[in-house]
Design an enzyme around this catalytic site. Sequence first.
Site, PDB file in Angstrom:
ATOM      1  N   ALA A  25     -58.714   9.767 -16.084  1.00  0.00           N
ATOM      2  CA  ALA A  25     -59.736   9.487 -17.094  1.00  0.00           C
ATOM      3  C   ALA A  25     -60.600  10.691 -17.444  1.00  0.00           C
ATOM      4  O   ALA A  25     -61.672  10.536 -18.023  1.00  0.00           O
ATOM      5  CB  ALA A  25     -60.634   8.343 -16.622  1.00  0.00           C
ATOM      6  N   TYR A 182     -39.151  10.769 -18.729  1.00  0.00           N
ATOM      7  CA  TYR A 182     -40.309   9.974 -19.113  1.00  0.00           C
ATOM      8  C   TYR A 182     -39.914   8.522 -19.334  1.00  0.00           C
ATOM      9  O   TYR A 182     -40.578   7.603 -18.819  1.00  0.00           O
ATOM     10  CB  TYR A 182     -40.931  10.564 -20.379  1.00  0.00           C
ATOM     11  CG  TYR A 182     -42.172   9.848 -20.850  1.00  0.00           C
ATOM     12  CD1 TYR A 182     -43.386  10.010 -20.197  1.00  0.00           C
ATOM     13  CD2 TYR A 182     -42.133   9.013 -21.970  1.00  0.00           C
ATOM     14  CE1 TYR A 182     -44.526   9.359 -20.631  1.00  0.00           C
ATOM     15  CE2 TYR A 182     -43.273   8.355 -22.414  1.00  0.00           C
ATOM     16  CZ  TYR A 182     -44.458   8.523 -21.743  1.00  0.00           C
ATOM     17  OH  TYR A 182     -45.587   7.877 -22.170  1.00  0.00           O
ATOM     18  N   LYS A 186     -41.211   5.122 -17.307  1.00  0.00           N
ATOM     19  CA  LYS A 186     -41.941   4.053 -17.974  1.00  0.00           C
ATOM     20  C   LYS A 186     -41.162   2.738 -17.982  1.00  0.00           C
ATOM     21  O   LYS A 186     -41.765   1.660 -17.950  1.00  0.00           O
ATOM     22  CB  LYS A 186     -42.309   4.487 -19.395  1.00  0.00           C
ATOM     23  CG  LYS A 186     -43.307   5.645 -19.449  1.00  0.00           C
ATOM     24  CD  LYS A 186     -44.606   5.315 -18.710  1.00  0.00           C
ATOM     25  CE  LYS A 186     -45.661   6.389 -18.876  1.00  0.00           C
ATOM     26  NZ  LYS A 186     -46.928   6.059 -18.190  1.00  0.00           N
TER      27      LYS A 186
END
Length: 294
Positions: A25, A182, A186
């Site tokens: 974050a 990737y 995912k």
Amino acid sequence: MAGRKRESRDKVYNLNGRVAIVTGAGGEHGMGRAIANRLAQEGADVIITDIVNDPYAHDPARWGGASAVVREIEEMGRRSMRVLTDVSDANQVDGMVRQVLDRFGCIDILVNNAGSRPGPDRVPVVELDEAVWDEVQNINLKGTFLCCRAVSRFMIERGKGGKIINMSSTSGKHGRARFAAYCASKFGVRGFTQSLAQELAPHHINVNAICPGSVDTERVGYILEATSTEDVSAETWRTSNHRQAFIEERARNIPMGRVAEASDVARLAAFLASSQSDYITGLSLNIDGGSEMD
């Protein structure tokens, strides 16, 4: 900041007294910052984690990283804390959870937003280095597993339920050339989410995944740097006309006519973190303006 002020008037959920962890974050324009701020606007205390405090430490005039997000949350009257954590390291993850429990006493919400940075992984499989493959899996998939494991243990022991939100991608539903590492990570997040949701449902812990499509964040610069034949840095891409052309070209292929903003993802995360989603678990929800309809 104008956009953030508008967002603050859009409070629709009551997360007062809840404690949330948001990983990854610390980016100025990232989904993690937007999610953390939105959860705080809804009343939650929010712990910020990232692997470094300031991704722009080379430029003191730039964004202040995770510490700046903590200040934003505290200015809303919420409690916050920064914990630097490598989510691929089990000891660091377990230590982060202990720090949160020592200070806040509980964890109600976990958002697994930390993700690998696009770069050497965006090549054909025959050119993909094993170490690069491992790094993507370690951050995106193993990191999600480790954080879920550590937080789930506490949620089960406490016996008061909880909300876990994992970040997948529309690339976790459809494979793409040059995205094998990737996509695999995912896709894995989605499968892991479904399995964990079934295990934790008897404990009233909801586990869902968010699958963003194109989002206008720092990652755009890194994607352009990774896929371009030009020797241009991600920072240059982020502010260049090429970047705007990339965003506009993506938008032309989206039924709703624009790429997502981080605030779009944050609104969905706030819903999944709230009591309004109490009967929803094991889902992988697209947020892509209609690009993928399944």
